[in-house]
Scaffold this motif. Sequence first.
Motif, PDB file in Angstrom:
ATOM      1  N   THR A 155       5.253   7.463  48.541  1.00  0.00           N
ATOM      2  CA  THR A 155       5.738   6.205  49.229  1.00  0.00           C
ATOM      3  C   THR A 155       6.488   5.646  48.972  1.00  0.00           C
ATOM      4  O   THR A 155       8.017   5.350  49.796  1.00  0.00           O
ATOM      5  CB  THR A 155       4.704   5.479  49.440  1.00  0.00           C
ATOM      6  N   LYS A 156       6.944   4.769  47.907  1.00  0.00           N
ATOM      7  CA  LYS A 156       8.232   4.439  47.635  1.00  0.00           C
ATOM      8  C   LYS A 156       9.426   5.273  47.983  1.00  0.00           C
ATOM      9  O   LYS A 156      10.534   4.367  48.387  1.00  0.00           O
ATOM     10  CB  LYS A 156       8.282   3.987  45.880  1.00  0.00           C
TER      11      LYS A 156
ATOM     12  N   GLU B 263       1.015   8.256  43.997  1.00  0.00           N
ATOM     13  CA  GLU B 263       1.054   8.042  45.468  1.00  0.00           C
ATOM     14  C   GLU B 263       1.723   6.687  45.410  1.00  0.00           C
ATOM     15  O   GLU B 263       2.690   6.962  46.703  1.00  0.00           O
ATOM     16  CB  GLU B 263      -1.030   8.019  45.705  1.00  0.00           C
ATOM     17  N   GLU B 264       1.642   6.061  44.654  1.00  0.00           N
ATOM     18  CA  GLU B 264       2.616   4.707  45.142  1.00  0.00           C
ATOM     19  C   GLU B 264       4.455   5.127  45.042  1.00  0.00           C
ATOM     20  O   GLU B 264       4.794   4.771  45.752  1.00  0.00           O
ATOM     21  CB  GLU B 264       2.411   3.649  44.425  1.00  0.00           C
TER      22      GLU B 264
ATOM     23  N   ILE C 278       9.942   5.784  50.960  1.00  0.00           N
ATOM     24  CA  ILE C 278      10.748   4.828  52.375  1.00  0.00           C
ATOM     25  C   ILE C 278      12.135   4.654  52.234  1.00  0.00           C
ATOM     26  O   ILE C 278      12.780   4.639  52.293  1.00  0.00           O
ATOM     27  CB  ILE C 278       9.803   3.703  51.829  1.00  0.00           C
TER      28      ILE C 278
END
Length: 110
Positions: free
Chosen positions: A79-80, A75-76, A83
Amino acid sequence: MMDAFSSTITQGLRHGVPLRAFVTDYVGMRFEPAGLTNDPEVKQASSVMDYVGRRLALDYLPYDLRVELNVLTTEERATKEAIDGVNDAVWTDLVGLSMSAPLVARPRRS
């Protein structure tokens, strides 16, 4: 062997060695067996120690330290990528890619 290894980690932590020191040493360590794992958060590992280091980081280290070590959850990572504007194609296994690349010889001069 793994029992002795876990005992060593436990003794190190009890005597003040920060977990980050262990994780930094283990992540990226390369030897066989290596490859895909069944862990959805650590899809590929370059060795058993690499896997252990990544799993310890995901379970016990804060996000900012894991970013420095490039150990993120699925998930991280998503997201990264969103972004940063980077898609999945860029996040390939660069180590495996470099190992499979053909050697390029310099052209001979006459």
